[in-house]
Design a protein around this motif. Structure first.
Motif, PDB file in Angstrom:
ATOM      1  N   THR A  28     -19.272   4.154  39.154  1.00 13.60           N
ATOM      2  CA  THR A  28     -18.371   3.434  39.980  1.00 13.60           C
ATOM      3  C   THR A  28     -17.003   4.527  40.270  1.00 13.60           C
ATOM      4  N   PHE A  29     -16.518   5.275  38.969  1.00 18.42           N
ATOM      5  CA  PHE A  29     -15.489   5.896  39.075  1.00 18.42           C
ATOM      6  C   PHE A  29     -15.448   7.496  38.950  1.00 18.42           C
ATOM      7  N   ASP A  30     -14.540   8.139  39.600  1.00 22.28           N
ATOM      8  CA  ASP A  30     -14.471   9.511  39.579  1.00 22.28           C
ATOM      9  C   ASP A  30     -13.754  10.059  38.330  1.00 22.28           C
ATOM     10  N   LEU A  31     -12.664   9.288  37.980  1.00 26.69           N
ATOM     11  CA  LEU A  31     -11.764   9.572  36.871  1.00 26.69           C
ATOM     12  C   LEU A  31     -11.582   8.563  36.061  1.00 26.69           C
ATOM     13  N   ILE A  32     -11.402   8.696  34.955  1.00 22.99           N
ATOM     14  CA  ILE A  32     -10.833   7.431  33.569  1.00 22.99           C
ATOM     15  C   ILE A  32      -9.680   7.999  33.033  1.00 22.99           C
ATOM     16  N   TYR A  33      -8.685   7.287  33.039  1.00 23.77           N
ATOM     17  CA  TYR A  33      -7.500   7.576  32.356  1.00 23.77           C
ATOM     18  C   TYR A  33      -7.695   6.807  31.109  1.00 23.77           C
ATOM     19  N   PHE A  34      -8.097   7.298  30.032  1.00 26.17           N
ATOM     20  CA  PHE A  34      -8.176   6.565  28.787  1.00 26.17           C
ATOM     21  C   PHE A  34      -6.886   6.453  27.730  1.00 26.17           C
ATOM     22  N   ASP A  35      -6.202   5.476  27.893  1.00 26.36           N
ATOM     23  CA  ASP A  35      -4.997   5.218  27.509  1.00 26.36           C
ATOM     24  C   ASP A  35      -4.639   4.204  26.542  1.00 26.36           C
ATOM     25  N   ALA A  36      -5.609   3.701  25.785  1.00 25.32           N
ATOM     26  CA  ALA A  36      -5.787   2.785  24.739  1.00 25.32           C
ATOM     27  C   ALA A  36      -4.809   3.098  23.384  1.00 25.32           C
ATOM     28  N   SER A  81     -19.786   4.074  33.423  1.00 22.43           N
ATOM     29  CA  SER A  81     -18.886   3.568  34.536  1.00 22.43           C
ATOM     30  C   SER A  81     -18.533   4.850  35.529  1.00 22.43           C
ATOM     31  N   LEU A  82     -18.853   6.019  34.945  1.00 19.04           N
ATOM     32  CA  LEU A  82     -18.452   7.258  35.821  1.00 19.04           C
ATOM     33  C   LEU A  82     -19.645   7.650  36.912  1.00 19.04           C
ATOM     34  N   LYS A  83     -19.029   8.333  37.862  1.00 19.17           N
ATOM     35  CA  LYS A  83     -20.133   8.895  38.694  1.00 19.17           C
ATOM     36  C   LYS A  83     -20.522  10.066  38.044  1.00 19.17           C
ATOM     37  N   VAL A  84     -21.833  10.693  38.298  1.00 22.47           N
ATOM     38  CA  VAL A  84     -21.967  12.078  37.995  1.00 22.47           C
ATOM     39  C   VAL A  84     -20.677  13.152  38.194  1.00 22.47           C
ATOM     40  N   ASN A  85     -20.480  13.873  37.263  1.00 25.13           N
ATOM     41  CA  ASN A  85     -19.353  14.863  37.383  1.00 25.13           C
ATOM     42  C   ASN A  85     -18.036  14.152  37.392  1.00 25.13           C
ATOM     43  N   GLY A  86     -18.237  12.826  36.895  1.00 22.02           N
ATOM     44  CA  GLY A  86     -16.874  11.924  36.541  1.00 22.02           C
ATOM     45  C   GLY A  86     -16.071  12.512  35.240  1.00 22.02           C
ATOM     46  N   VAL A  87     -14.895  12.324  35.291  1.00 22.48           N
ATOM     47  CA  VAL A  87     -14.067  12.881  34.189  1.00 22.48           C
ATOM     48  C   VAL A  87     -13.230  11.920  33.433  1.00 22.48           C
ATOM     49  N   LEU A  88     -13.247  11.802  32.105  1.00 26.50           N
ATOM     50  CA  LEU A  88     -12.292  11.168  31.534  1.00 26.50           C
ATOM     51  C   LEU A  88     -11.263  11.963  30.500  1.00 26.50           C
ATOM     52  N   VAL A  89      -9.975  11.642  30.859  1.00 29.42           N
ATOM     53  CA  VAL A  89      -9.010  12.413  29.980  1.00 29.42           C
ATOM     54  C   VAL A  89      -8.210  11.229  28.978  1.00 29.42           C
ATOM     55  N   GLY A 114       4.955  18.117  21.723  1.00 28.26           N
ATOM     56  CA  GLY A 114       4.966  17.278  20.493  1.00 28.26           C
ATOM     57  C   GLY A 114       3.466  17.223  20.090  1.00 28.26           C
ATOM     58  N   LYS A 115       2.484  17.554  20.794  1.00 27.44           N
ATOM     59  CA  LYS A 115       1.148  17.347  20.425  1.00 27.44           C
ATOM     60  C   LYS A 115       0.315  18.681  20.740  1.00 27.44           C
ATOM     61  N   ARG A 116      -0.391  19.029  19.792  1.00 30.85           N
ATOM     62  CA  ARG A 116      -0.909  20.454  19.747  1.00 30.85           C
ATOM     63  C   ARG A 116      -2.466  20.384  20.937  1.00 30.85           C
ATOM     64  N   GLU A 117      -3.109  19.262  20.572  1.00 24.40           N
ATOM     65  CA  GLU A 117      -4.269  19.030  21.670  1.00 24.40           C
ATOM     66  C   GLU A 117      -4.476  17.666  22.317  1.00 24.40           C
ATOM     67  N   MET A 118      -5.395  17.771  23.307  1.00 30.91           N
ATOM     68  CA  MET A 118      -5.844  16.685  24.078  1.00 30.91           C
ATOM     69  C   MET A 118      -7.380  16.863  24.202  1.00 30.91           C
ATOM     70  N   LEU A 119      -7.964  15.837  24.880  1.00 33.51           N
ATOM     71  CA  LEU A 119      -9.422  15.974  25.276  1.00 33.51           C
ATOM     72  C   LEU A 119      -9.847  15.671  26.582  1.00 33.51           C
ATOM     73  N   ARG A 120     -10.600  16.425  27.226  1.00 32.72           N
ATOM     74  CA  ARG A 120     -11.132  16.296  28.484  1.00 32.72           C
ATOM     75  C   ARG A 120     -12.732  15.786  28.467  1.00 32.72           C
ATOM     76  N   ALA A 121     -13.276  14.959  28.926  1.00 33.87           N
ATOM     77  CA  ALA A 121     -14.814  14.649  28.839  1.00 33.87           C
ATOM     78  C   ALA A 121     -15.389  14.691  30.072  1.00 33.87           C
ATOM     79  N   VAL A 122     -16.477  15.376  30.522  1.00 33.94           N
ATOM     80  CA  VAL A 122     -17.193  15.172  31.661  1.00 33.94           C
ATOM     81  C   VAL A 122     -18.567  14.755  31.755  1.00 33.94           C
ATOM     82  N   LYS A 123     -18.805  13.858  32.622  1.00 33.17           N
ATOM     83  CA  LYS A 123     -20.338  13.198  32.669  1.00 33.17           C
ATOM     84  C   LYS A 123     -20.997  14.379  33.370  1.00 33.17           C
TER      85      LYS A 123
END
Ligand SMILES: C[S@@+](CC[C@H](N)C(=O)[O-])C[C@H]1O[C@@H](n2cnc3c(N)ncnc32)[C@H](O)[C@@H]1O
Length: 223
Positions: A149-157, A178-186, A213-222
């Protein structure tokens, strides 16, 4: 749980939960974090990388609506369908104190957009601007069953320190499905265990520089 409004390092406000010593956003700067993690590394990346002119976005969880407000503003060159999932909605009196319209350059427009986002009914999609529609869903993340369904997820739990059950393979499998192919989660998180849980369900994961204030974050792609 008790919620208090506090100021963060860049002058923007956030909600603090004393019982957990946890915030809705980074103490170093709520606005800076949202702009870096979700707008720059998520929204801008997805539009540029996949030549998008229409985007379907899922936010985990909707909370104050700051990410939605920034997306409506900084994503105005594309048509956006935004879904915000939230089990414990923020109260109108809290939103008033947070005053997020004041962090944007055009206060009057931002205030009208922010108010509309919070006034619309839950569970129904509504047009907020000519190219931004919003559907707020009052439910838990565990209940999400969307497929492709989605192109992009903001994962902010909230962080894994206080809600470890939200950073598991079970939850990331729901996100992946829940993501489409090439969908991105940050996400703002960068823990090795989180990265491995994402990889275990099929995501290709990158470590990126984090917000101030934070060294790293993650980005995941389907892929
Ligand atoms: C870090 S805050 C989100 C901040 C939000 N993105 C914003 O900009 O204000 C995490 C949110 O997840 C919600 N939440 C926590 N556990 C949840 C669950 N199991 N299902 C749905 N929402 C949940 C909280 O109420 C909170 O609003």
């Amino acid at each position: 749980m008790e919620r208090k409004i506090i100021n963060t390092g860049d002058g923007s406000a956030t909600i603090h939960i004393p019982e957990w010593n946890e915030q809705y956003h980074s103490k170093h700067g709520a606005l800076q974090e949202a702009m870096h993690v979700f707008i720059k590394m998520g929204l801008d990346f997805t539009i540029a990388e996949f030549d998008k002119f229409e985007l379907s976005i899922l936010e985990i969880g909707f909370g104050t609506g700051l990410n939605a407000l920034l997306t409506a503003f900084y994503g105005s060159t594309v048509k956006i369908d935004y879904t915000g999932v939230e089990a414990y909605p923020v109260k109108p009196e809290e939103l008033e104190v947070l005053d997020y319209a004041s962090v944007l350059p055009d206060f009057d427009t931002a205030e009208a957009v922010f108010n509309k986002m919070h006034q619309i009914d839950w569970e129904k999609s509504a047009a907020i601007t000519s190219n931004f529609s919003l559907k707020k869903q009052e439910k838990t993340f565990q209940e999400i069953e969307d497929q492709d369904t989605f192109d992009l997820i903001y994962f902010d739990a909230f962080g894994a320190r206080v809600q470890p059950e939200l950073w598991t393979e079970d939850i990331f499998l729901k996100m992946y499905n829940s993501l489409k192919v090439n969908g991105v989660l940050v996400t703002y998180a960068a823990k090795g265990s989180v990265r491995r849980a994402m990889q275990a369900v099929g995501f290709t994961v990158e470590r990126l520089p984090g917000p101030p204030g934070k060294r790293e974050m993650l980005r995941a792609v389907k892929k």
